[in-house]
Design a protein around this motif. Structure first.
Motif: not given
Length: 110
Positions: A40-47, A55-59, A70-73, A84-93
């Motif tokens: 969700a926007p503003g949330r920190l996520v692990v992918f 494993l990475t943490v981004k906002r 897809r999400w922009w992090v 995401s400026w480097t590797f693009g958006s990531i899929a929800d999955a």
């Protein structure tokens, strides 16, 4: 911590390894995460980092305007790391967990 690509469910712990999320998170911070969490926007996520395989943490900033599945992090520290400026958006999955909180310094072992 779970290995990249491995799916878990429920609570877990992660330790921050780099400076890309400063000033929000610092190296050696211990995070309580919820494996299987949603973005969700503003949330920190692990992918799993799409280029480095770690494993990475981004906002989460927002959904990708070209694909709402897809999400922009982004990183909080624009001077280091990649996002995401480097590797693009990531899929929800690709979202493996969401960060619930940073544990107090007394519990971090620092």
């Amino acid at each position: 911590m779970s290995a990249p690509g491995q799916r878990r469910r429920g609570p877990g712990l992660m330790r921050v390894a780099g400076p890309s999320m400063e000033p929000t998170l610092h190296r050696a911070d211990l995070l309580l995460v919820w494996w299987g969490g949603r973005a969700a926007p503003g949330r920190l996520v692990v992918f799993e980092h799409p280029l480095e395989g770690v494993l990475t943490v981004k906002r989460v900033v927002n959904t990708d305007p070209d694909d709402p599945r897809r999400w922009w992090v982004e990183r909080d520290n624009p001077r280091v790391g990649s996002d995401s400026w480097t590797f693009g958006s990531i899929a929800d999955a690709q979202i493996l967990a969401r960060v619930l909180t940073r544990l107090p310094r007394s519990l971090r072992g620092a």
